[in-house]
Design a protein around this motif. Structure first.
Motif, short mmCIF file in Angstrom:
data_model
loop_
_atom_site.label_atom_id
_atom_site.label_comp_id
_atom_site.label_asym_id
_atom_site.label_seq_id
_atom_site.Cartn_x
_atom_site.Cartn_y
_atom_site.Cartn_z
N GLU A 136 100.66 -16.15 28.93
CA GLU A 136 100.05 -17.48 28.95
C GLU A 136 98.95 -17.46 30.01
OE1 GLU A 136 103.07 -20.37 29.67
OE2 GLU A 136 104.36 -19.65 28.04
N VAL A 137 97.71 -17.77 29.61
CA VAL A 137 96.56 -17.54 30.48
C VAL A 137 95.81 -18.83 30.74
CG1 VAL A 137 94.40 -16.30 30.78
CG2 VAL A 137 96.33 -15.18 29.65
N THR A 138 95.53 -19.09 32.01
CA THR A 138 94.63 -20.16 32.42
C THR A 138 93.54 -19.54 33.31
OG1 THR A 138 96.39 -21.80 32.40
CG2 THR A 138 94.40 -22.34 33.65
N ILE A 139 92.28 -19.87 33.03
CA ILE A 139 91.17 -19.43 33.86
C ILE A 139 90.61 -20.62 34.62
CG2 ILE A 139 88.92 -18.32 33.96
CD1 ILE A 139 89.49 -16.94 31.35
N VAL A 140 90.49 -20.47 35.92
CA VAL A 140 89.91 -21.49 36.80
C VAL A 140 88.50 -21.03 37.16
CG1 VAL A 140 90.10 -22.70 38.99
CG2 VAL A 140 92.18 -22.08 37.71
N GLU A 141 87.52 -21.86 36.86
CA GLU A 141 86.12 -21.51 37.15
C GLU A 141 85.41 -22.74 37.71
OE1 GLU A 141 82.84 -20.45 38.06
OE2 GLU A 141 83.85 -18.74 37.10
N ARG A 142 84.84 -22.60 38.88
CA ARG A 142 84.17 -23.73 39.54
C ARG A 142 82.94 -24.19 38.78
NH1 ARG A 142 84.44 -25.97 44.46
NH2 ARG A 142 85.88 -24.39 45.23
N LEU A 143 82.28 -23.29 38.08
CA LEU A 143 81.08 -23.64 37.33
C LEU A 143 81.45 -24.33 36.02
CD1 LEU A 143 79.05 -20.38 37.97
CD2 LEU A 143 78.80 -22.59 39.12
N PRO A 144 80.49 -24.96 35.35
CA PRO A 144 80.82 -25.69 34.12
C PRO A 144 81.14 -24.80 32.93
CG PRO A 144 78.46 -25.82 34.58
CD PRO A 144 79.09 -25.22 35.78
N LEU A 145 80.76 -23.53 32.98
CA LEU A 145 81.01 -22.59 31.88
C LEU A 145 81.25 -21.21 32.45
CD1 LEU A 145 78.16 -23.68 29.44
CD2 LEU A 145 80.61 -23.87 28.96
N PRO A 146 81.98 -20.35 31.73
CA PRO A 146 82.10 -18.97 32.16
C PRO A 146 80.76 -18.25 32.03
CG PRO A 146 82.97 -19.22 29.95
CD PRO A 146 82.68 -20.61 30.46
N LEU A 147 80.51 -17.31 32.92
CA LEU A 147 79.30 -16.48 32.86
C LEU A 147 78.02 -17.30 32.90
CD1 LEU A 147 80.67 -14.20 30.00
CD2 LEU A 147 80.60 -13.61 32.43
N HIS A 148 78.12 -18.49 33.43
CA HIS A 148 77.03 -19.45 33.37
C HIS A 148 75.74 -18.96 34.03
CE1 HIS A 148 75.48 -23.77 33.91
NE2 HIS A 148 75.45 -23.50 32.63
N PRO A 149 75.78 -18.38 35.24
CA PRO A 149 74.52 -17.98 35.88
C PRO A 149 73.79 -16.87 35.13
CG PRO A 149 76.33 -18.03 37.47
CD PRO A 149 76.93 -18.12 36.10
N ILE A 150 74.50 -16.10 34.33
CA ILE A 150 73.92 -14.96 33.64
C ILE A 150 73.43 -15.35 32.25
CG2 ILE A 150 74.39 -12.62 32.79
CD1 ILE A 150 76.75 -12.68 34.88
N LEU A 151 74.20 -16.18 31.54
CA LEU A 151 73.95 -16.45 30.13
C LEU A 151 73.41 -17.85 29.85
CD1 LEU A 151 77.13 -14.77 28.60
CD2 LEU A 151 74.86 -13.77 28.95
N GLY A 152 73.54 -18.78 30.80
CA GLY A 152 73.07 -20.13 30.56
C GLY A 152 73.99 -20.91 29.64
N ASP A 153 73.60 -22.15 29.34
CA ASP A 153 74.48 -23.08 28.63
C ASP A 153 74.86 -22.59 27.22
OD1 ASP A 153 74.28 -24.78 30.80
OD2 ASP A 153 72.67 -25.99 29.91
N THR A 154 73.88 -22.25 26.42
CA THR A 154 74.12 -21.99 25.00
C THR A 154 74.98 -20.76 24.78
OG1 THR A 154 72.02 -23.06 24.42
CG2 THR A 154 73.00 -21.58 22.78
N VAL A 155 74.62 -19.65 25.39
CA VAL A 155 75.35 -18.41 25.15
C VAL A 155 76.69 -18.41 25.89
CG1 VAL A 155 75.24 -15.89 25.26
CG2 VAL A 155 73.17 -17.20 24.77
N ALA A 156 76.73 -18.97 27.08
CA ALA A 156 78.01 -19.04 27.81
C ALA A 156 79.05 -19.84 27.03
CB ALA A 156 77.80 -19.64 29.19
N ALA A 157 78.61 -20.86 26.31
CA ALA A 157 79.54 -21.67 25.52
C ALA A 157 80.23 -20.84 24.44
CB ALA A 157 78.80 -22.85 24.89
N VAL A 158 79.56 -19.80 23.95
CA VAL A 158 80.19 -18.91 22.97
C VAL A 158 81.43 -18.26 23.56
CG1 VAL A 158 79.86 -16.79 21.63
CG2 VAL A 158 78.01 -18.49 21.76
#
Length: 411
Positions: free
Chosen positions: A170-192
């Motif tokens: 059972e997995v939970t990821i905690v991320e302070r940013l609004p999306l995973p990988l956000h600084p690298i991929l930006g909104d659209t691709v990180a949402a994938v």
């Protein structure tokens, strides 16, 4: 500059071992000494969060065959820590007191996982992933029904989550940013990637940070987030980035960088540090990149491998600049992807070729009409073309990138 007779390499990871191998294959016949703390012979890191953690294999990708070092007369000092670099004496002193004289020195000391300074950080059951032994030990904890909390939604956090779900944890990821990988991929691709993990049963806690680790009897039992949420956990994995190991360089008096995230050892384009005859490569190198006209410190596999091989020629008296574009790859569930180049997704223009929803696409980031970065997701036919487009910062418009033959566009 006369060819050296004695080369010492501090750091037996991918950068250091690649440099040692390249020295021998280039014909260098002098002494080569490779000093490293690992008990294992040099290996590559990507399988630690992929094949090994998934249970597909028990061994990493070794940098060289087991007999390579002896066959090529490379002296490997395993389980050994370099304690001091005496630049005036041209000597490295290790933790046994042994002195290793050098004519040229390569520092490839790598990085270590970043840990938060929070209450409970010393509890048993809090893990990081950096070494082969880390990976094998962590895999043992990823069993069906185990409650796993991952702190950090970057590359390592996402790959660990994919492995844990394969093992039915059972997995939970905690991320302070609004999306995973956000600084690298930006909104659209990180949402994938957010949606990919959610569809695989991962619970996201986005836009919230960690306040403390909670425990009982000296062992972690969960985490408390800064919004007050309590998450129970049998295992907590911290994946919030890495810190370059620059202590040895700093003590030796080498110039360090404050212009790259996390710092690093200043090098010029040829990977030379501020001290004559001393070079740095891999995770610690804050390298001046001629194409980007600024310093970069890149922690990825390709950078360590390629910088290590490249710096060998400069250790022998060359002065060739290192100009390769950053490259990274990741595998998560049925998604494979490659990243080339360096984007600012919040400033650059995004162009998508293919189908985001099907997770079969190429994303381009354009700056002033030129391709600065590209990501291919589950599309594998255009790797060479993408590399050329990024390396040459090819001018192109959105329609060309979406519809044209990419090989022709790359020239």
């Amino acid at each position: 500059m006369a060819e050296p007779q004695r080369i010492v390499i501090v750091g037996s990871g991918l950068a250091g071992a690649s440099a040692a191998g390249a020295l021998r294959t280039s014909g260098f016949s002098g002494e080569v000494t490779l000093i490293g703390q690992e008990p294992h012979r040099p290996y590559e890191l990507p399988p630690l969060s992929k094949g090994i953690l998934l249970g597909d294999t028990d061994t990493p990708d070794w940098v060289h065959d087991e007999d390579f070092y002896a066959k090529h007369d490379i002296q490997v000092a395993s389980r050994t820590e370099a304690r001091e670099v005496l630049l005036g004496d041209r000597v490295v002193v290790d933790d046994t007191g042994t002195r290793h004289p050098f004519d040229r020195l390569l520092l490839a000391t790598g990085s270590r996982p970043r840990m938060p300074s929070l209450p409970g950080a010393d509890l048993a059951g809090i893990r990081t992933l950096r070494t082969l032994d880390d990976s094998l030990a962590l895999r043992e904890t990823l069993t069906a029904g185990t409650r796993v909390v991952i702190i950090g939604g970057g590359w390592i956090g996402c790959e660990v989550a994919a492995a844990a779900r394969k093992h039915e944890a059972e997995v939970t990821i905690v991320e302070r940013l609004p999306l995973p990988l956000h600084p690298i991929l930006g909104d659209t691709v990180a949402a994938v990637f957010r949606d990919l993990h959610a569809q695989q049963g991962v619970t996201w806690k986005l836009g919230v940070g960690l306040a403390e680790f909670t425990g009982d009897g000296g062992r972690v039992t969960g985490v408390r987030l800064d919004d007050g949420t309590q998450l129970p956990a049998d295992v907590v994995i911290v994946a919030i980035g890495a810190v370059p190991r620059v202590e040895l360089a700093h003590a030796a008096g080498l110039e360090l960088s404050d212009s790259v995230p996390g710092g690093g050892v200043d090098t010029d384009a040829a990977l030379r540090t501020s001290a004559p005859g001393v070079f740095a490569a891999g995770d610690i190198a804050a390298h001046f990149h001629p194409r980007y006209e600024r310093r970069l410190r890149v922690e990825h596999w390709a950078n360590a491998k390629d910088q290590g091989a490249h710096v060998a020629g400069n250790l022998l008296g060359g002065a060739e600049p290192y100009t390769a574009s950053p490259f990274f790859f990741s595998d998560q569930y049925d998604l494979g992807m490659e990243v080339r180049g360096l984007a600012n997704p919040f400033r650059d223009d995004l162009v998508v070729r293919g189908d985001l929803a099907a997770r079969e696409f190429i994303a381009f980031w354009l700056r002033d009409g030129a391709v600065h970065a590209a990501v291919n997701v589950n599309m594998w036919d255009d790797g060479d073309a993408l590399q050329s487009l990024v390396d040459n910062q090819t001018k192109a418009d959105a329609k060309q990138l979406q519809d044209a033959d990419l090989a022709s566009l790359a020239g």
